[in-house]
Design an enzyme around this catalytic site. Structure first.
Site: not given
Length: 188
Positions: A80, A173
């Site tokens: 993270e 996408c």
């Protein structure tokens, strides 16, 4: 010579699973790997890192770094990493350059609005090696964007940091992120 690595990918690209496997590989070879994450990520419990596929590993918090004797470690792994502050990335650079310990960071490149996170910005600027971990959109193209979802719709505004998993984010996408299209049947 040690390097600073930034391995980034969209949600669901197995970044955390990769981080845990790298830790395992070091330890399997009799070496010590320090697993870190920012303390604001408490989704997996106290001092734990967990992947969506069920892998788990104990960790320390990046905020505890000054209290840890790094000389006994062969590698530092940060999960993270998008949540790091500039000063924390600078500390990781010093670990590489002054202690000759490789640091491998895993995280998102950009948020749900397509903006870089602070940690990602400085990792992109200072990492010796930048690698993309790929995943796919529902259409089969490479997913590079993280869409925040609420009530089945793509959300375009809100705080940059909102912890969540599959219930809150979908990797898409660029085309389907821009259009807000979550599947062939659902439009923004």
């Amino acid at each position: 010579m040690a390097k600073l690595y930034f391995r980034y990918g969209a949600m669901g690209s197995s970044k955390t699973a990769n981080a845990i496997m790298v830790r395992y590989n070091y330890e399997e070879r009799g070496q010590r790997a320090l697993m870190l994450k920012p303390c604001l990520d408490n989704r997996d419990g106290d001092h734990m890192v967990g992947s969506r596929c069920g892998l788990r590993a104990p960790c320390n918090y990046v905020e505890e770094l000054d209290e840890i004797d790094l000389t006994s470690y062969n590698c530092v792994i940060v999960d993270e990493a998008q949540f790091l502050k500039k000063e924390q990335v600078q500390k990781l650079v010093k670990i590489v350059d002054e202690l000759n310990i490789p640091v491998i960071c895993y995280g998102l490149r950009a948020d749900f609005q397509g903006n870089l996170f602070e940690g990602s910005t400085w990792l992109m600027a200072w990492a010796d090696t930048i690698e993309e971990i790929k995943t796919v959109c529902w259409c089969g193209k490479k997913a590079t964007y993280n869409a925040r979802v609420f009530n089945g719709k793509v959300v375009r505004s809100g705080e940059q940091i909102m912890l969540g998993g599959n219930e809150s984010y979908v990797a898409l996408c660029r085309k389907h992120w821009a259009n807000g299209q979550l599947s062939p049947e659902k439009d923004a």
